[in-house]
Scaffold this motif. Structure first.
Motif, PDB file in Angstrom:
ATOM      1  N   GLU A  14      -5.917   4.332  -6.206  1.00 38.10           N
ATOM      2  CA  GLU A  14      -4.552   3.933  -6.525  1.00 38.10           C
ATOM      3  C   GLU A  14      -3.574   4.648  -5.599  1.00 38.10           C
ATOM      4  O   GLU A  14      -3.738   5.823  -5.277  1.00 38.10           O
ATOM      5  CB  GLU A  14      -4.237   4.280  -7.981  1.00 38.10           C
ATOM      6  CG  GLU A  14      -2.879   3.766  -8.442  1.00 38.10           C
ATOM      7  CD  GLU A  14      -2.616   4.124  -9.893  1.00 38.10           C
ATOM      8  OE1 GLU A  14      -1.492   3.855 -10.357  1.00 38.10           O
ATOM      9  OE2 GLU A  14      -3.525   4.678 -10.530  1.00 38.10           O
ATOM     10  N   HIS A  46       2.782   4.933  -6.436  1.00 40.01           N
ATOM     11  CA  HIS A  46       2.886   3.953  -7.511  1.00 40.01           C
ATOM     12  C   HIS A  46       2.462   4.535  -8.857  1.00 40.01           C
ATOM     13  O   HIS A  46       2.495   3.825  -9.866  1.00 40.01           O
ATOM     14  CB  HIS A  46       2.045   2.711  -7.191  1.00 40.01           C
ATOM     15  CG  HIS A  46       2.582   1.918  -6.038  1.00 40.01           C
ATOM     16  ND1 HIS A  46       1.860   0.935  -5.397  1.00 40.01           N
ATOM     17  CD2 HIS A  46       3.791   1.962  -5.405  1.00 40.01           C
ATOM     18  CE1 HIS A  46       2.592   0.412  -4.418  1.00 40.01           C
ATOM     19  NE2 HIS A  46       3.758   1.028  -4.403  1.00 40.01           N
ATOM     20  N   LEU A  91       8.798   0.824  -3.121  1.00 35.62           N
ATOM     21  CA  LEU A  91       8.743  -0.415  -2.352  1.00 35.62           C
ATOM     22  C   LEU A  91       8.047  -0.218  -1.006  1.00 35.62           C
ATOM     23  O   LEU A  91       7.278  -1.083  -0.577  1.00 35.62           O
ATOM     24  CB  LEU A  91      10.161  -0.955  -2.140  1.00 35.62           C
ATOM     25  CG  LEU A  91      10.863  -1.470  -3.396  1.00 35.62           C
ATOM     26  CD1 LEU A  91      12.295  -1.861  -3.088  1.00 35.62           C
ATOM     27  CD2 LEU A  91      10.098  -2.648  -4.001  1.00 35.62           C
ATOM     28  N   GLY A 136       5.716   1.751  -0.439  1.00 39.76           N
ATOM     29  CA  GLY A 136       4.288   1.915  -0.702  1.00 39.76           C
ATOM     30  C   GLY A 136       3.507   0.619  -0.665  1.00 39.76           C
ATOM     31  O   GLY A 136       2.282   0.635  -0.518  1.00 39.76           O
ATOM     32  N   PHE A 137       4.177  -0.524  -0.787  1.00 35.44           N
ATOM     33  CA  PHE A 137       3.483  -1.812  -0.743  1.00 35.44           C
ATOM     34  C   PHE A 137       3.199  -2.269   0.689  1.00 35.44           C
ATOM     35  O   PHE A 137       2.402  -3.179   0.896  1.00 35.44           O
ATOM     36  CB  PHE A 137       4.318  -2.893  -1.450  1.00 35.44           C
ATOM     37  CG  PHE A 137       4.357  -2.740  -2.943  1.00 35.44           C
ATOM     38  CD1 PHE A 137       3.265  -3.090  -3.723  1.00 35.44           C
ATOM     39  CD2 PHE A 137       5.488  -2.231  -3.563  1.00 35.44           C
ATOM     40  CE1 PHE A 137       3.302  -2.962  -5.107  1.00 35.44           C
ATOM     41  CE2 PHE A 137       5.538  -2.091  -4.932  1.00 35.44           C
ATOM     42  CZ  PHE A 137       4.437  -2.453  -5.714  1.00 35.44           C
ATOM     43  N   SER A 145       2.114  -1.918   4.869  1.00 33.00           N
ATOM     44  CA  SER A 145       1.014  -1.306   5.617  1.00 33.00           C
ATOM     45  C   SER A 145       1.478   0.019   6.215  1.00 33.00           C
ATOM     46  O   SER A 145       2.677   0.330   6.236  1.00 33.00           O
ATOM     47  CB  SER A 145       0.547  -2.238   6.728  1.00 33.00           C
ATOM     48  OG  SER A 145       1.605  -2.463   7.656  1.00 33.00           O
ATOM     49  N   GLN A 172       5.261   1.183   7.067  1.00 26.82           N
ATOM     50  CA  GLN A 172       5.832   2.327   6.356  1.00 26.82           C
ATOM     51  C   GLN A 172       6.449   3.327   7.332  1.00 26.82           C
ATOM     52  O   GLN A 172       7.577   3.801   7.127  1.00 26.82           O
ATOM     53  CB  GLN A 172       4.754   3.020   5.525  1.00 26.82           C
ATOM     54  CG  GLN A 172       4.267   2.234   4.327  1.00 26.82           C
ATOM     55  CD  GLN A 172       3.193   2.990   3.551  1.00 26.82           C
ATOM     56  OE1 GLN A 172       3.151   4.201   3.564  1.00 26.82           O
ATOM     57  NE2 GLN A 172       2.333   2.255   2.887  1.00 26.82           N
TER      58      GLN A 172
END
Length: 324
Positions: A10, A14, A76, A78-79, A81, A85
């Protein structure tokens, strides 16, 4: 990380406990700083009223909004690539720095007028002093490193005394000693040669340990095998030891050169027309100190970033044999 992780897990940003922790830390930090008198406080006027009169409520409201925006931004991002990022975070930090610099009410026409001279004279002189100093520092470092690895007590004593002395004195002190002290012995050097000599001796002392550690990182069996094949000392070092030591030497050597590029600003005390000296000299008569200092800082950063890119490419080139 060193290698790509094949175990899916994970994403940290998040996880609720991580977001809550970041939110609490950011909230506490910005409550501690009174931002009601800033531009952000004016933006919050519809919520907190007059920022100056809002008191603790205004400070808490501003800190709360900043904490929410920061955590939402982290989640956001973190979603995306990894490369996206990095690009987003770099862009956001750059915009924040530009906004910070803009708060000084800088005179952009003054910067545009003097920037070409700052580059053609200051940057060229800075690069020249740094490059020549690096060349001589490398020569000194190789000789001193070999001396420290030898079994000759006389050579080891001289090399160890050299590294101890020049690593133990501040660079600014060495510049003054060379520029003002050598004339006492009848040796008169101009400002630029004095600065190059001081930088070469100081940085060479640090690079001596870099070369020594890199050479010692090669297994002794490589040396013994080369010598058993009839290779002389010079050929062994040039063809066997140093090529294998370069992947170890390049990262700290690149860091040293970047540090030298910035340390070259100290030769400005001798009147050398490098970047820092020109920035201070141009801004002083018209009291545009911040314009020139901030411009010089950005130029230093750009030069350092270019060196970082070059260093990373050299590291990848010499690390090809270790890629699995």
């Amino acid at each position: 990380m060193l290698y790509q992780d094949t175990v899916e897990s994970e994403i940290l940003v998040h996880k609720p406990w991580f977001v809550a922790s970041v939110f609490g830390v950011v909230l506490a930090v910005f409550i501690a700083f009174n931002l009601t008198g800033t531009s952000f406080g004016e933006l919050m006027r519809p919520v907190i009223g007059d920022p100056v009169q809002s008191g603790i409520y205004g400070r808490f409201a501003i800190a709360f909004v900043i904490a929410v925006m920061f955590c939402a931004n982290v989640v956001l991002i973190g979603f995306a690539s990894l490369k996206v990022q990095i690009a987003i975070v770099w862009l956001e930090l750059l915009l924040l720095f530009l906004a910070f610099f803009n708060s000084f009410n800088l005179s952009l026409p003054f910067i545009a007028e003097n920037l070409p001279y700052l580059i053609t004279q200051g940057v060229v002189t800075t690069i020249y002093v740094s490059a020549v100093s690096l060349f001589f520092a490398s020569l000194i470092a190789i000789i001193a490193a070999v001396a420290k690895l030898s079994s000759n007590g006389f050579a080891y004593a001289i090399a160890s005394f050299y590294t101890s002395f020049f690593r133990g004195l501040p660079l600014l002190m060495q510049i003054y000693l060379i520029y003002l002290g050598l004339p006492q012995l009848g040796i008169i050097l101009d400002a630029v040669p004095s600065g190059i000599l001081a930088l070469s001796l100081c940085v060479g002392a640090y690079m001596t340990e870099i070369f020594r550690a890199g050479i010692q990182s090669i297994d002794r069996g490589q040396w013994e095998a080369s010598r058993s094949m009839g290779f002389g000392f010079g050929l062994t070092m040039r063809r066997i030891i140093l090529p294998q030591a370069l992947p170890v030497i390049i990262p700290p050597m690149g860091n040293t050169f970047i540090a030298m590029l910035k340390d070259s600003s100290l030769v400005s005390v001798l009147g050398v027309w490098e970047l820092t000296f020109l920035a201070r000299t141009i801004g002083q008569p018209t009291f545009h100190h911040m314009e020139m200092l901030i411009t010089a800082s950005i130029v230093y950063w750009i030069m350092s970033a270019c060196l970082e890119v070059l260093q990373s490419r050299l590291e990848r080139h010499y690390a090809r044999s270790k890629v699995r």
